[in-house]
Scaffold this motif. Sequence first.
Motif, PDB file in Angstrom:
ATOM      1  N   ASP A 186       0.841  -1.192   0.000  1.00 36.56           N
ATOM      2  CA  ASP A 186       0.000   0.000   0.000  1.00 36.56           C
ATOM      3  C   ASP A 186       0.875   1.241   0.000  1.00 36.56           C
ATOM      4  N   ALA A 187       0.325   2.333  -0.512  1.00 34.19           N
ATOM      5  CA  ALA A 187       1.087   3.570  -0.684  1.00 34.19           C
ATOM      6  C   ALA A 187       1.448   4.192   0.658  1.00 34.19           C
ATOM      7  N   TYR A 188       0.580   4.076   1.640  1.00 36.34           N
ATOM      8  CA  TYR A 188       0.863   4.651   2.953  1.00 36.34           C
ATOM      9  C   TYR A 188       2.112   4.018   3.554  1.00 36.34           C
ATOM     10  N   ALA A 189       2.205   2.693   3.480  1.00 37.16           N
ATOM     11  CA  ALA A 189       3.376   1.999   4.012  1.00 37.16           C
ATOM     12  C   ALA A 189       4.635   2.400   3.264  1.00 37.16           C
ATOM     13  N   MET A 190       4.514   2.591   1.946  1.00 39.41           N
ATOM     14  CA  MET A 190       5.662   2.997   1.151  1.00 39.41           C
ATOM     15  C   MET A 190       6.172   4.371   1.588  1.00 39.41           C
ATOM     16  N   PHE A 191       5.269   5.345   1.727  1.00 37.96           N
ATOM     17  CA  PHE A 191       5.680   6.683   2.111  1.00 37.96           C
ATOM     18  C   PHE A 191       6.170   6.719   3.552  1.00 37.96           C
ATOM     19  N   ASP A 192       5.584   5.909   4.397  1.00 43.41           N
ATOM     20  CA  ASP A 192       6.022   5.832   5.782  1.00 43.41           C
ATOM     21  C   ASP A 192       7.486   5.399   5.845  1.00 43.41           C
ATOM     22  N   GLU A 193       7.881   4.526   4.930  1.00 44.78           N
ATOM     23  CA  GLU A 193       9.255   4.024   4.881  1.00 44.78           C
ATOM     24  C   GLU A 193      10.191   4.978   4.142  1.00 44.78           C
ATOM     25  N   LYS A 194       9.712   5.521   3.014  1.00 42.11           N
ATOM     26  CA  LYS A 194      10.602   6.273   2.129  1.00 42.11           C
ATOM     27  C   LYS A 194      10.817   7.730   2.537  1.00 42.11           C
ATOM     28  N   ILE A 195       9.949   8.280   3.365  1.00 39.07           N
ATOM     29  CA  ILE A 195      10.100   9.696   3.713  1.00 39.07           C
ATOM     30  C   ILE A 195      11.421   9.932   4.448  1.00 39.07           C
ATOM     31  N   GLY A 196      11.847   8.936   5.208  1.00 39.04           N
ATOM     32  CA  GLY A 196      13.131   9.046   5.873  1.00 39.04           C
ATOM     33  C   GLY A 196      14.291   8.884   4.906  1.00 39.04           C
ATOM     34  N   GLU A 197      14.156   7.916   3.973  1.00 39.66           N
ATOM     35  CA  GLU A 197      15.200   7.657   2.984  1.00 39.66           C
ATOM     36  C   GLU A 197      15.399   8.831   2.042  1.00 39.66           C
ATOM     37  N   TRP A 198      14.293   9.352   1.514  1.00 33.10           N
ATOM     38  CA  TRP A 198      14.374  10.374   0.477  1.00 33.10           C
ATOM     39  C   TRP A 198      14.597  11.780   1.038  1.00 33.10           C
ATOM     40  N   PHE A 199      13.918  12.084   2.152  1.00 25.39           N
ATOM     41  CA  PHE A 199      13.931  13.462   2.660  1.00 25.39           C
ATOM     42  C   PHE A 199      14.572  13.588   4.042  1.00 25.39           C
ATOM     43  N   HIS A 200      14.987  12.438   4.634  1.00 25.32           N
ATOM     44  CA  HIS A 200      15.657  12.436   5.936  1.00 25.32           C
ATOM     45  C   HIS A 200      14.785  13.107   7.002  1.00 25.32           C
ATOM     46  N   LEU A 201      13.513  12.699   7.022  1.00 24.91           N
ATOM     47  CA  LEU A 201      12.547  13.265   7.955  1.00 24.91           C
ATOM     48  C   LEU A 201      11.828  12.137   8.694  1.00 24.91           C
ATOM     49  N   PRO A 202      11.308  12.406   9.893  1.00 21.31           N
ATOM     50  CA  PRO A 202      10.524  11.382  10.606  1.00 21.31           C
ATOM     51  C   PRO A 202       9.170  11.187   9.922  1.00 21.31           C
ATOM     52  N   SER A 203       8.709   9.947   9.897  1.00 27.55           N
ATOM     53  CA  SER A 203       7.448   9.671   9.202  1.00 27.55           C
ATOM     54  C   SER A 203       6.233  10.200   9.967  1.00 27.55           C
ATOM     55  N   PHE A 204       6.308  10.190  11.289  1.00 24.44           N
ATOM     56  CA  PHE A 204       5.181  10.699  12.093  1.00 24.44           C
ATOM     57  C   PHE A 204       5.516  12.091  12.609  1.00 24.44           C
ATOM     58  N   PRO A 205       4.590  13.054  12.470  1.00 24.13           N
ATOM     59  CA  PRO A 205       3.230  12.938  11.940  1.00 24.13           C
ATOM     60  C   PRO A 205       3.121  13.331  10.461  1.00 24.13           C
ATOM     61  N   LEU A 206       4.267  13.402   9.764  1.00 21.10           N
ATOM     62  CA  LEU A 206       4.262  13.969   8.417  1.00 21.10           C
ATOM     63  C   LEU A 206       3.423  13.169   7.435  1.00 21.10           C
ATOM     64  N   VAL A 207       3.498  11.836   7.472  1.00 22.23           N
ATOM     65  CA  VAL A 207       2.777  11.042   6.480  1.00 22.23           C
ATOM     66  C   VAL A 207       1.274  11.184   6.663  1.00 22.23           C
ATOM     67  N   ASP A 208       0.814  11.180   7.913  1.00 22.69           N
ATOM     68  CA  ASP A 208      -0.622  11.365   8.154  1.00 22.69           C
ATOM     69  C   ASP A 208      -1.071  12.764   7.744  1.00 22.69           C
ATOM     70  N   SER A 209      -0.221  13.756   7.995  1.00 24.47           N
ATOM     71  CA  SER A 209      -0.546  15.114   7.556  1.00 24.47           C
ATOM     72  C   SER A 209      -0.583  15.187   6.034  1.00 24.47           C
ATOM     73  N   ALA A 210       0.358  14.497   5.383  1.00 24.14           N
ATOM     74  CA  ALA A 210       0.387  14.475   3.921  1.00 24.14           C
ATOM     75  C   ALA A 210      -0.871  13.822   3.361  1.00 24.14           C
ATOM     76  N   CYS A 211      -1.373  12.814   4.042  1.00 24.35           N
ATOM     77  CA  CYS A 211      -2.619  12.169   3.605  1.00 24.35           C
ATOM     78  C   CYS A 211      -3.764  13.178   3.577  1.00 24.35           C
ATOM     79  N   LEU A 212      -3.845  14.004   4.627  1.00 19.73           N
ATOM     80  CA  LEU A 212      -4.905  15.005   4.701  1.00 19.73           C
ATOM     81  C   LEU A 212      -4.752  16.048   3.595  1.00 19.73           C
ATOM     82  N   VAL A 213      -3.521  16.529   3.398  1.00 17.54           N
ATOM     83  CA  VAL A 213      -3.269  17.531   2.360  1.00 17.54           C
ATOM     84  C   VAL A 213      -3.568  16.961   0.980  1.00 17.54           C
ATOM     85  N   LEU A 214      -3.149  15.714   0.748  1.00 25.87           N
ATOM     86  CA  LEU A 214      -3.372  15.089  -0.557  1.00 25.87           C
ATOM     87  C   LEU A 214      -4.857  14.878  -0.814  1.00 25.87           C
TER      88      LEU A 214
END
Length: 349
Positions: free
Chosen positions: A237-265
């Motif tokens: 699923d895409a959520y799991a992918m972004f939860d994992e990759k946000i740290g790899e690609w942008f060097h950021l913590p996944s929480f709460p950014l991924v959930d916030s990104a879901c709302l913005v998207l």
Amino acid sequence: MGGRKRNGRRIAAVCISTAGVLFALYVVFVNFLVSAALVPSFMERLEAFERITDESYAAMVQTSDIQRNRQTALQKTQEWLETAERQKISVVSEDGYILIAETFSAQTDDVDAGKNIAGEEARADSQNHKWVILLHGYTGWKEEMYPFAYWYHGEGYHVLAPDLRCQGESEGDFIGMGWTDRLDGMLWIQYILSQDADAEIVLHGQSMGAAAALMMAGEETLPHNVKAVVSDCAYTDAYAMFDEKIGEWFHLPSFPLVDSACLVLRIRGGYNLKDASALNAVRKSRIPMLFIHGEEDEMISVEMTKELYEAAAGEKELLIVANAGHAQAPDKDPDTYFGTIRKFIAMEK
């Protein structure tokens, strides 16, 4: 006493104002993050596209046999493209975007088919209803799937290879991560049925395209003409992918950014990463599915495909290719890769 109250109110006002500014900055940052991950034109301006591509390439398995097989496949594909009968077509998505695809008509019986990508005698059959839809991966384009088009064409298939929304020549606002792509894919199926009401369709996707194909398979309105899905290195699923990759690609913590990104998207793009679940789709679908993955994939864990395979409710088969990285299974062992696909789709007529 009155002075203390006034000071307290001032401090409270400052705190509220500061909190408001910080919240506004956070919202701006999350919007920036969503664009940096899902809008190719924005990614290019940030050079994020090039960086992600470089990091993905660095994570690949680099062996001489993979490089040799890849080069051979590209060379044969290029030679085929010089004479292939092809046509550019378009459809309009439900939200008004023009989507582009290339079609390749099946070979006729009086044409020498030569050898296909696996080095075997290609099969020519003009009197058939065999079709395949080829779906590329994240930040990709239809041309990446042309080696597969060459192989399927050699097997006697009509081929439809689209640019997924917001990528290649197709319009769009955000990359769909398979979710909006599943609906766009239904339009390509309807196009095929307008050309051939008796079409027997295979969905073959790679990476994000594989997840999109699986999500299509879970749709209740999917026509019975879809006979099989070939899923090459899909994610669950895409959520799991972004939860994992946000740290790899942008060097950021996944929480709460991924959930916030879901709302913005959801607000900006009309969908939620949590909805984009291939795992939920395969649990519902009864379409035969072939799951393929490279054992050394560092982009999408092979465990995701194993989880998808276990969850699939219909007829299924699993192929794990040793010493292959992300999307490298056909280059590592083309004979096994294409031979397995041939046998699987032959059973699903």
